[in-house]
Enzyme design. Structure first.
Site: not given
Ligand code: GLN
Length: 256
Positions: A94, A194
């Site tokens: 990310c 994630h």
């Protein structure tokens, strides 16, 4: 055999338990009798990056990413770009993934000039892209299905000819429009996933480890591990993804 892993900015970029990816890589190496040395590299610290086989960078909030700019500019930026071109393995999650591109422009219009190691850029927006999601890895990266969790405002647009890490099966991925997820450049694996992503996606983890082992020792293929509950964790996450609302109009969903 031994792999040296550099954990970049563990004190700043560590959203949603992303450090669990480090624990997973170490466990899957040690379960095969391969030693693993992990070195944290924090803001203000320096190290000879040519010592490391694999770099891990987790996710972060906009303000945390802004904190890194000065530290990158002071030296790490050029060394990290050299490590990418040198074929060293990276797993970037990310915000850590966004850092590898030319810039990240936050939803407030703050432009963070990042590494420029890979030809892509990211622009934040008010509406965030959040939820359990799934994507299929490209053949270059093994072709398995990856399940994960995304939470980002950044829309990443890959440059011409830049290979995505995979294709979105359900969820947003890079930008919620072009069906791409992440990036694969040399041995850089960038993803919005994630979670941490690796414990419930063992084939993806092993592919990443193999690229680092191959670079250091030549040929290396990791025999599958019989880990109880691993498959169940993957399937349980997959079931969560399938519950997710159907994609918006105009976006094909190759799988669901
Ligand atoms: N702050 C970035 C964004 O919102 C990255 C977020 C993250 O790492 N989860 O897109």
């Amino acid at each position: 055999m031994k792999l040296r892993i550099c954990h970049l900015y563990p004190d700043v970029l560590n959203l949603y338990g992303d450090r669990g990816n480090i624990l997973c890589m170490r466990k899957r190496l040690e379960d095969r009798g391969i030693a693993c040395e992990i070195m944290p590299l924090r803001i203000g610290e320096t190290a000879d990056l040519t010592r490391y086989d694999l770099f891990f960078i987790g996710g972060g909030q906009d303000f945390e990413q802004e904190v890194l700019l000065e530290d990158l500019r002071k030296g790490k930026k050029e060394e990290l770009k050299a490590a990418v071109e040198d074929g060293r393995t990276f797993l970037c999650i990310c915000g850590g993934y966004q850092m590898m591109g030319h810039y990240y422009e936050t939803a407030d219009g703050m432009r963070c000039p990042f590494l420029g190691a890979i030809d892509f850029h990211t622009v934040g927006a008010r509406r965030r892209m959040i939820g359990n999601y799934a994507f299929s890895l490209s053949e270059t990266s093994g072709g398995s299905t990856v399940v994960g969790f995304e939470n980002h405002s950044g829309r990443t647009m890959l440059g011409p000819g830049v290979e995505p890490l995979g294709t979105v099966l359900r969820g947003y991925g890079n930008n919620g429009e072009d069906g791409t997820e992440g990036v694969r450049y040399h041995n850089v694996f960038g993803t919005y996933s994630h979670g941490p992503v690796l414990p419930k996606n063992p084939a993806f983890c092993d592919r990443i480890l193999e690229t680092a082992l191959q670079r250091r020792y030549g040929e290396a293929s990791l025999a599958p591990l019989a880990v109880p509950f691993e498959k169940a964790a993957h399937e349980a996450a997959l079931a969560q993804v399938k519950l997710r609302r159907k994609p918006r109009r105009g976006r094909s969903s190759a799988w669901l």
